[in-house]
Design a protein around this motif. Structure first.
Motif, PDB file in Angstrom:
ATOM      1  N   TRP A 175       0.850  -1.150   0.148  1.00 48.03           N
ATOM      2  CA  TRP A 175       0.091   0.082  -0.070  1.00 48.03           C
ATOM      3  C   TRP A 175       0.847   1.266  -0.024  1.00 48.03           C
ATOM      4  CZ3 TRP A 175      -3.060  -2.326   4.652  1.00 48.03           C
ATOM      5  CH2 TRP A 175      -4.081  -3.208   4.163  1.00 48.03           C
ATOM      6  N   ARG A 189      -2.568  -0.705  -4.028  1.00 48.24           N
ATOM      7  CA  ARG A 189      -3.495   0.017  -3.673  1.00 48.24           C
ATOM      8  C   ARG A 189      -3.097   1.229  -3.000  1.00 48.24           C
ATOM      9  NH1 ARG A 189      -8.818   0.074  -3.231  1.00 48.24           N
ATOM     10  NH2 ARG A 189      -8.970  -2.153  -3.558  1.00 48.24           N
ATOM     11  N   ARG A 201      -5.708   1.495  -8.302  1.00 51.99           N
ATOM     12  CA  ARG A 201      -6.686   1.342  -7.300  1.00 51.99           C
ATOM     13  C   ARG A 201      -6.432   2.283  -5.949  1.00 51.99           C
ATOM     14  NH1 ARG A 201      -7.681  -4.907  -5.849  1.00 51.99           N
ATOM     15  NH2 ARG A 201      -5.371  -4.683  -5.719  1.00 51.99           N
ATOM     16  N   ASP A 248      -8.258  -6.288  -0.088  1.00 49.83           N
ATOM     17  CA  ASP A 248      -6.940  -6.509  -0.642  1.00 49.83           C
ATOM     18  C   ASP A 248      -6.487  -8.028   0.089  1.00 49.83           C
ATOM     19  OD1 ASP A 248      -7.048  -4.553  -2.516  1.00 49.83           O
ATOM     20  OD2 ASP A 248      -5.849  -3.222  -1.195  1.00 49.83           O
TER      21      ASP A 248
END
Length: 257
Positions: free
Chosen positions: A4, A147, A181, A256
């Motif tokens: 992330w 993401r 995303r 996720d």
């Protein structure tokens, strides 16, 4: 390994706080976590009491090695935190020179992604703290992630920064042919102020399903935790801010895995 990246093209919106708090919560849940500092100001690095100017190795060396990077060089740059399961890949001020050094070279946008692939078996989660400037560092951090987490302070100027960030992603999507995303996280929310309430309402109107359904409130425990060089989830586990981040983390894991 889930990656992330915490990014926004505006400073002071809660990027480092979000990185540290989510990372601490993941570690406390038993996951092996790496926090990567790609900001030349090294706020994440200093948060954990690491003096960036005294380091022999850092994220900077990983970028300089580029395609010649070996796994052991990454391990040499890692700094363990005082928290079980939580390691830091620290930054130094030298990162500020990377755009001049690497910006004109081809293939420089995937250095961090390739580096993380070399240690993918070592970590369950990686969180990357970004500088608020579009350049080699942010491009690498965005290319490396599964993401993007976008903290947005609930006030009018922060919404303009978010608009710049969304347009940046649209440009990068066209150039890199990657569909990013992302989740927008309203931060520093104060229900007592009209500014916060109106900014949150506007966030939901403009970005609807991209906005996490709750908020991260203003919480002085975040500042107190940073003074103690501890993740808020360790320093003040029952605080309202940590409760909100815990709820956010559960939501992100559902997205996720």
């Amino acid at each position: 390994m889930v990656v992330w990246t915490v990014a926004n093209q505006k400073g002071g919106v809660g990027k480092t706080t979000s990185t540290v708090t989510i990372g601490g919560l993941l570690a406390q849940r038993g996951h092996k976590v790496l926090l990567v500092d790609t900001d030349p100001h090294a706020s994440l690095t200093y948060y954990f009491g690491i003096d960036s100017e005294e380091l022999d190795n850092s994220v900077f060396d990983i970028f300089i090695q580029g395609k010649e990077l070996r796994q052991e060089q990454i391990f040499q740059a890692l700094c363990p935190s005082t928290i079980d399961n939580l390691d830091i890949l620290p930054a130094t001020m030298a990162l500020a020179t990377l755009d001049r050094r690497l910006g004109s070279q081809g293939g420089m946008g995937l250095i961090l992604k390739n580096a993380l692939n070399l240690i993918a078996d070592e970590y369950d989660y990686v969180l990357i703290d970004c500088p608020p400037v579009l350049g080699v560092l942010m491009v690498n951090a965005l290319a490396a992630c599964d993401r993007i987490l976008m903290p947005v302070q609930t006030e009018a100027l922060a919404l303009k920064g978010l608009d710049r960030m969304i347009r940046t992603l649209q440009l990068m999507k066209r150039s890199q042919q990657k569909d990013y995303r992302y989740t927008i996280i309203p931060t520093m929310f104060d229900k007592r102020t009209k500014a916060s309430l109106e900014a949150y309402k506007e966030l939901k109107r403009l970005y609807s399903e991209l906005v996490w359904s709750s908020v991260i409130p203003v919480d002085t425990k975040f500042r107190d935790a940073s003074l103690q060089q501890l993740p808020p989830s360790v320093y003040a586990p029952k605080s309202r801010g940590v409760f909100s981040y815990n709820t956010l983390l559960t939501y992100l894991i559902q997205l996720d895995g």
